[in-house]
Write a protein that holds these residues in place. Structure first.
Motif, PDB file in Angstrom:
ATOM      1  N   LEU A  40      35.281  37.663  46.767  1.00 34.89           N
ATOM      2  CA  LEU A  40      33.839  37.802  46.588  1.00 34.89           C
ATOM      3  C   LEU A  40      33.335  39.119  47.184  1.00 34.89           C
ATOM      4  O   LEU A  40      32.435  39.765  46.627  1.00 34.89           O
ATOM      5  N   ILE A  43      33.967  41.862  44.696  1.00 36.57           N
ATOM      6  CA  ILE A  43      32.989  41.834  43.605  1.00 36.57           C
ATOM      7  C   ILE A  43      31.664  42.458  44.062  1.00 36.57           C
ATOM      8  O   ILE A  43      31.024  43.216  43.317  1.00 36.57           O
ATOM      9  N   CYS A  44      31.260  42.154  45.291  1.00 38.45           N
ATOM     10  CA  CYS A  44      30.029  42.761  45.827  1.00 38.45           C
ATOM     11  C   CYS A  44      30.168  44.276  45.930  1.00 38.45           C
ATOM     12  O   CYS A  44      29.198  45.024  45.690  1.00 38.45           O
ATOM     13  N   VAL A  46      31.926  46.206  43.947  1.00 34.28           N
ATOM     14  CA  VAL A  46      31.769  46.744  42.591  1.00 34.28           C
ATOM     15  C   VAL A  46      30.297  46.789  42.208  1.00 34.28           C
ATOM     16  O   VAL A  46      29.807  47.775  41.625  1.00 34.28           O
ATOM     17  N   ASN A  47      29.540  45.735  42.534  1.00 36.90           N
ATOM     18  CA  ASN A  47      28.109  45.711  42.221  1.00 36.90           C
ATOM     19  C   ASN A  47      27.355  46.792  42.993  1.00 36.90           C
ATOM     20  O   ASN A  47      26.427  47.420  42.461  1.00 36.90           O
ATOM     21  N   ARG A  75      31.505  45.253  36.433  1.00 36.27           N
ATOM     22  CA  ARG A  75      30.677  44.293  37.189  1.00 36.27           C
ATOM     23  C   ARG A  75      30.608  42.945  36.479  1.00 36.27           C
ATOM     24  O   ARG A  75      30.822  41.880  37.077  1.00 36.27           O
ATOM     25  N   ASN A  76      30.318  42.971  35.190  1.00 32.60           N
ATOM     26  CA  ASN A  76      30.228  41.715  34.439  1.00 32.60           C
ATOM     27  C   ASN A  76      31.578  40.996  34.375  1.00 32.60           C
ATOM     28  O   ASN A  76      31.660  39.778  34.498  1.00 32.60           O
ATOM     29  N   ALA A  78      33.994  41.185  36.547  1.00 31.96           N
ATOM     30  CA  ALA A  78      34.330  40.636  37.860  1.00 31.96           C
ATOM     31  C   ALA A  78      33.660  39.282  38.078  1.00 31.96           C
ATOM     32  O   ALA A  78      34.289  38.330  38.563  1.00 31.96           O
ATOM     33  N   TRP A  79      32.373  39.176  37.731  1.00 27.46           N
ATOM     34  CA  TRP A  79      31.693  37.880  37.890  1.00 27.46           C
ATOM     35  C   TRP A  79      32.294  36.818  36.974  1.00 27.46           C
ATOM     36  O   TRP A  79      32.456  35.654  37.361  1.00 27.46           O
ATOM     37  N   PHE A  82      35.516  35.653  38.445  1.00 31.19           N
ATOM     38  CA  PHE A  82      35.258  34.826  39.624  1.00 31.19           C
ATOM     39  C   PHE A  82      34.929  33.388  39.207  1.00 31.19           C
ATOM     40  O   PHE A  82      35.442  32.411  39.766  1.00 31.19           O
TER      41      PHE A  82
END
Length: 706
Positions: A40, A43-44, A46-47, A75-76, A78-79, A82
């Motif tokens: 997580l 991912i943050c 990358v955002n 970004r998309n 990665a979410w 997840f």
């Protein structure tokens, strides 16, 4: 007005970048060995980078349109990954996941669909000409906007699947995370669908996008606080993390090498292109060497286990692999034991030893040149391993011998190059052997977890080796048993032939001038020679399998009675049903019936004795009865001793004739029945299945012989 909107957009995306960066840093710093927080946090990150790339052109004259477009897709993606990881971890225990969620069908197919979609989006992104984050051509603008709208819809669909497949009692832990991720995808759907409708982006909607993304962070953080371990079913296996780390590491390496190669070509002059190709080839060879290097792979596994997990091992995967190696088909179980135990500690070599009555025997070697040698310290080593059941660290023993009660190790064991661990193999509390392992490819701390795993693995391996040894010993014992049984039958046949020849010699002096006796003598000797030749032939040929054939019983019985004519009173043949045929091996059936006839002849008195052999038909079976008026047998003798092999009342008998007769009749599908009364005689009845043609013969055969 437009300038103020630009400032709002700058603040909006900077706030989003800072919020994601702080939350990601918190997750990295406070991960406590939990891979869920690390994923997580990535991912943050990358955002945060995506929001920063959108903010910088609003503040400085820098412009990275392609990078911003690629990062938005990353970004998309990665979410989505997840969420897929959360979904794919459910439904492993009988329809409910370990965290209480229901099974989501075909989650692996969704992963393929997501990968294919983002692969298409990446190809389109690379093919489009960008300026200030927007495609230049109208057709390209429509295509890319449509793809991003689809990406938002896909994210909302996955979030709905995650929430719907979580049972009610567990939804409190993920509902705020679903709200946060759903807020980002829902806003993207509104932004891109509006742009698709009006052929341009709304400046206000685009400027507020950063604030909306920043608002999602506290919602996701609430779920993280409610679930400190992020127990949403996210179970990142070590294998997945290992391959992902290797993949991303290789990608980063290739990116750096490609950039370096570009500058080599740029500043290399006339040799630039050649130098770039040579440099890239060398870099690729170096990467392949690292990927196929056991040492590099071992260090990566140890690093992942040490920094991302509470325990060093995924015990389910380890035990499945370990048991699978031991239970695999094929020889060399000892070698497989060494390899399986070596994999537990990333050891490249090892050897297995077992305890014998004469000392220690080397039974397997794997990449290690070692052999147990006679040594006075061998007994002390075995005693120590048997009593303590400890794993001996040879390096620690050299540095701190007091830890092992100043145990004196054998010289051959101390001199093994890179020798590291001695793991005992115990079976039912007794020492069966031990395994010697070489030092691992990467540094491994030998703590309680590693030693306990090695002890348990040693017990499991010892059980497999002990079972294998027992099976081998049993096979050898059966081979000897088969040989001994064959020898017994051979001796039994020889005994019968010797008995015939002995009787012949006993009567030769008295009847040597009798022509009829001379003919019988020649026939008996010829019969004995044929039987001995046949016996030698059976013993000498490799394929001694019996050959069944159709046998007429009446001629066979006549031949048997003729061969037994000199053993006592003449046996009488009574044929109640003629033309009966059975399927059997003629030699063995003749031996079986002949043995029972001879037993009857030996049981009756020489003068008053009478033996009848009666052939009849009972339904679909042939019945051969041997009836005598001898001394008979008791019911207890029949029940306890008659059919017991190697039990006999004869001084020269072997005790296997009746046993062999019954076993062979059972093999043919028949049976042996015994009726006997002490002092009155015995009736032996042999029932044999009739041959098919004989079983359907005309019923008048029975009528002719009532």
């Amino acid at each position: 007005m437009f300038g103020m909107l630009m400032e709002v957009a700058l603040v909006s995306y900077l706030v989003a970048s800072l919020t994601f960066a702080l939350f990601g840093a918190f997750l990295f710093v406070r991960h406590h060995g939990q891979p869920r927080r690390v994923v997580l946090g990535a991912i943050c990150a990358v955002n945060a980078l995506w929001a920063l790339l959108l903010a910088l052109p609003l503040w400085a004259p820098a412009n990275w349109p392609m990078a911003a477009a690629l990062l938005e897709g990353a970004r998309n993606l990665a979410w989505d990954l997840f969420i897929l990881l959360l979904i794919g971890a459910f439904g492993r225990d009988g329809g409910k996941g370990r965290e209480g969620r229901r099974t989501v069908p075909h989650a692996d197919r969704w992963l393929v669909l997501v990968a294919a979609f983002y692969g298409l989006q990446l190809a389109c992104t690379l093919a489009v000409s960008w300026r200030y984050g927007y495609p230049l051509q109208a057709g390209e603008f429509t295509a890319m906007t449509l793809l991003r709208t689809t990406s938002a819809i896909l994210g909302l669909f996955l979030i709905e699947q995650l929430y719907r497949n979580t049972i009610d009692t567990q939804r409190w832990g993920i509902k705020f995370a679903c709200l946060g991720m759903g807020l980002m995808f829902a806003y993207d759907f509104y932004l891109y669908s509006d742009a698709l409708l009006f052929r341009h982006f709304s400046p206000d909607t685009w400027a507020a996008r950063g604030f909306v993304n920043a608002l999602a962070v506290p919602l996701i953080a609430i779920s993280a606080l409610r679930n400190p371990r992020w127990s949403l079913g996210l179970k990142v296996s070590r294998q997945v993390l290992f391959h992902s780390a290797a993949l991303f590491g290789s990608a980063a390496y290739l990116l750096v090498m490609a950039s370096t190669g570009y500058y080599v070509r740029l500043f290399g002059g006339s040799w630039g292109t050649v130098a770039q190709l040579a440099f890239l080839c060398a870099a690729l060879v170096l990467l392949l060497g690292a990927l196929f290097s056991g040492g590099v792979r071992s260090r990566l596994r140890v690093f992942i286990s040490k920094h991302f997990y509470h325990y060093n091992y995924d015990y389910r995967e380890v035990w499945l692999a370990f048991t699978g190696s031991l239970s695999a088909k094929g020889p060399d179980l000892e070698r497989r034991v060494v390899e399986a135990m070596a994999r537990l500690v990333e050891s490249p070599a090892g050897a297995a030893f077992v305890v014998r009555a004469e000392g220690i025997e080397t039974v397997a070697r794997w990449n290690m040149a070692v052999a147990a040698q006679p040594d006075a310290a061998n007994a002390e080593l075995l005693r120590y391993l048997g009593e303590k059941q400890w794993v001996i660290d040879l390096v620690q023993h050299r540095e701190h011998p007091a830890h092992y009660d100043h145990l004196v190790l054998p010289a051959w064991l101390r001199e093994v190059p890179r020798g590291w661990l001695v793991v005992p193999l115990h079976v039912q509390g007794a020492l069966f052997g031990f395994v010697l392992l070489a030092q691992s490819r990467s540094p491994i701390k030998l703590n309680w977890e590693v030693t306990d795993l090695l002890k348990i693995a040693g017990r499991q391996a010892g059980s497999f080796l002990a079972q294998h040894q027992v099976a081998t010993d049993l096979m050898v014992a059966r081979q000897f048993e088969s040989f001994n049984r064959m020898s017994t039958f051979v001796v039994h046949d020889l005994k019968n032939l010797v008995a015939q020849l002995s009787l012949l010699m006993a009567n030769a002096e008295r009847h040597k001038d009798n022509p009829e006796f001379q003919r019988d003598m020649i026939d008996t000797v010829d019969f004995s020679v044929q039987k001995m030749r046949l016996l030698l032939h059976k013993l000498s040929r490799k394929d001694s399998a019996e050959r069944n054939e159709v046998i007429a019983l009446e001629p066979l019985l006549q031949r048997i009675l003729h061969a037994k004519a000199g053993f006592g009173p003449a046996a009488r043949l009574i044929v109640a049903a003629s033309g009966l045929q059975v399927t059997a091996d003629v030699e063995r059936l003749e031996r079986v019936i002949g043995h029972l006839v001879q037993n009857a002849l030996e049981a009756v008195a020489p003068v008053t004795g009478q033996v009848d052999v009666r052939l009849d038909r009972v339904g679909e079976q042939a019945l051969v009865e041997i009836i005598d008026n001898g001394h008979g047998m008791s019911e207890q003798f029949i029940r306890e001793r008659l059919f017991k092999p190697f039990e006999t009342t004869k001084s020269a008998g072997m005790g296997i004739g009746v046993f062999e007769s019954r076993e062979y009749l059972h093999l043919l599908g028949g049976e042996l029945q015994v009726q006997s009364t002490e002092g009155a005689g015995t009736r032996m009845g042999m029932r044999l299945p009739l041959h098919v043609s004989a079983a359907h013969a005309a019923p008048q055969l029975l009528e002719e012989n009532p």
